[in-house]
Scaffold this motif. Sequence first.
Motif, mmCIF file in Angstrom:
data_model
loop_
_atom_site.group_PDB
_atom_site.id
_atom_site.type_symbol
_atom_site.label_atom_id
_atom_site.label_comp_id
_atom_site.label_asym_id
_atom_site.label_seq_id
_atom_site.Cartn_x
_atom_site.Cartn_y
_atom_site.Cartn_z
ATOM 1 N N GLU A 233 0.827 -1.214 0.000
ATOM 2 C CA GLU A 233 0.000 0.000 0.000
ATOM 3 C C GLU A 233 0.860 1.263 0.000
ATOM 4 O O GLU A 233 0.571 2.231 -0.712
ATOM 5 C CB GLU A 233 -0.935 -0.014 1.206
ATOM 6 N N LYS A 234 1.909 1.248 0.789
ATOM 7 C CA LYS A 234 2.817 2.400 0.813
ATOM 8 C C LYS A 234 3.472 2.600 -0.553
ATOM 9 O O LYS A 234 3.609 3.724 -1.038
ATOM 10 C CB LYS A 234 3.890 2.205 1.883
ATOM 11 N N SER A 235 3.865 1.503 -1.169
ATOM 12 C CA SER A 235 4.497 1.577 -2.483
ATOM 13 C C SER A 235 3.533 2.121 -3.533
ATOM 14 O O SER A 235 3.925 2.907 -4.412
ATOM 15 C CB SER A 235 4.998 0.192 -2.891
ATOM 16 N N GLN A 236 2.267 1.708 -3.456
ATOM 17 C CA GLN A 236 1.269 2.208 -4.402
ATOM 18 C C GLN A 236 1.105 3.717 -4.288
ATOM 19 O O GLN A 236 1.034 4.425 -5.293
ATOM 20 C CB GLN A 236 -0.073 1.519 -4.150
ATOM 21 N N ARG A 237 1.049 4.210 -3.074
ATOM 22 C CA ARG A 237 0.901 5.653 -2.878
ATOM 23 C C ARG A 237 2.143 6.408 -3.360
ATOM 24 O O ARG A 237 2.047 7.465 -3.976
ATOM 25 C CB ARG A 237 0.649 5.962 -1.408
ATOM 26 N N THR A 238 3.303 5.848 -3.049
ATOM 27 C CA THR A 238 4.553 6.471 -3.482
ATOM 28 C C THR A 238 4.605 6.566 -4.996
ATOM 29 O O THR A 238 4.959 7.613 -5.567
ATOM 30 C CB THR A 238 5.755 5.661 -2.962
ATOM 31 N N THR A 239 4.246 5.483 -5.663
ATOM 32 C CA THR A 239 4.280 5.437 -7.123
ATOM 33 C C THR A 239 3.263 6.392 -7.741
ATOM 34 O O THR A 239 3.536 7.062 -8.740
ATOM 35 C CB THR A 239 4.017 4.002 -7.614
ATOM 36 N N ALA A 240 2.091 6.468 -7.144
ATOM 37 C CA ALA A 240 1.017 7.277 -7.714
ATOM 38 C C ALA A 240 1.179 8.771 -7.454
ATOM 39 O O ALA A 240 0.760 9.596 -8.281
ATOM 40 C CB ALA A 240 -0.330 6.810 -7.156
ATOM 41 N N LEU A 241 1.786 9.136 -6.327
ATOM 42 C CA LEU A 241 1.787 10.539 -5.907
ATOM 43 C C LEU A 241 3.180 11.158 -5.807
ATOM 44 O O LEU A 241 3.439 12.210 -6.397
ATOM 45 C CB LEU A 241 1.059 10.666 -4.576
#
Length: 259
Positions: free
Chosen positions: A118-126
């Motif tokens: 989940e942290k990686s998804q947010r990092t990648t998206a934002l």
Amino acid sequence: MLIRSAVLTEADGNAVAVENPGGRGDVLLICEHASNRLPEAYGDLGLPTEALVSHIAWDPGALAVAQLMAKNLDAVLIHQRFSRLIYDCNRPPISPAAMRDVSEVFRIPGNENLSEVEKSQRTTALYLPFKGHIAEEIAARREAGRATVLVTVHSFTPVYYGRKREVEIGILHDRDSRLADRMLTAAANTSLYRIARNEPYGAADGVTHTLEVHAIPAGLLNVMIEIRNDLVDDEIGQGVVADFLTGLLRESLAETSDS
């Protein structure tokens, strides 16, 4: 139930906004905490409206001031379109402050027990698109033989953990204080605002990440500006502060080029 598998939907749009992309001024303005908008999939993160409109979600007034400064300086302005509650783009992914589960007095249920995925998804998206836009803009200017002066614009709450803050404008820097020094000298005799160096935060608080990543390694003049948000809660205040800061920057940059 919160859905975290897709951070941004098509309806959410891009993570990053670039205003005045053809701006010819040397200043590149950055506003990391421009918005309190949450991506559609995250609902309200379990927070009350009181929290979602407060300083924990964004920097009230900062974008409006930055937009006025961009007009005054013919500057490119890059800002994040989503709340720092989802990802604080002025923090690296390894920082606990990048995706807080507590901010001042508020628990943030939607940020509790985030998995590494989940942290990686947010990092990648934002975070990565925001960092990428800034890097690409600086690289394009360098290739064109143009100077870049990196200026980040923030606001802060007048009362923090019950303590009133007397400073009204903070001029912040990391280990490169060249521009901050000039601005503080230029502002030394003003009676309009109470101005201080590295207040209400400083580099030790981890707030200079954007400067550290994009400006300091490249030797670019840089500064972080913090404005107490009660000064910029309406158009009049925003205009006065923007004009004041524009004047400080112009004077400081003129002195820098002359020295």
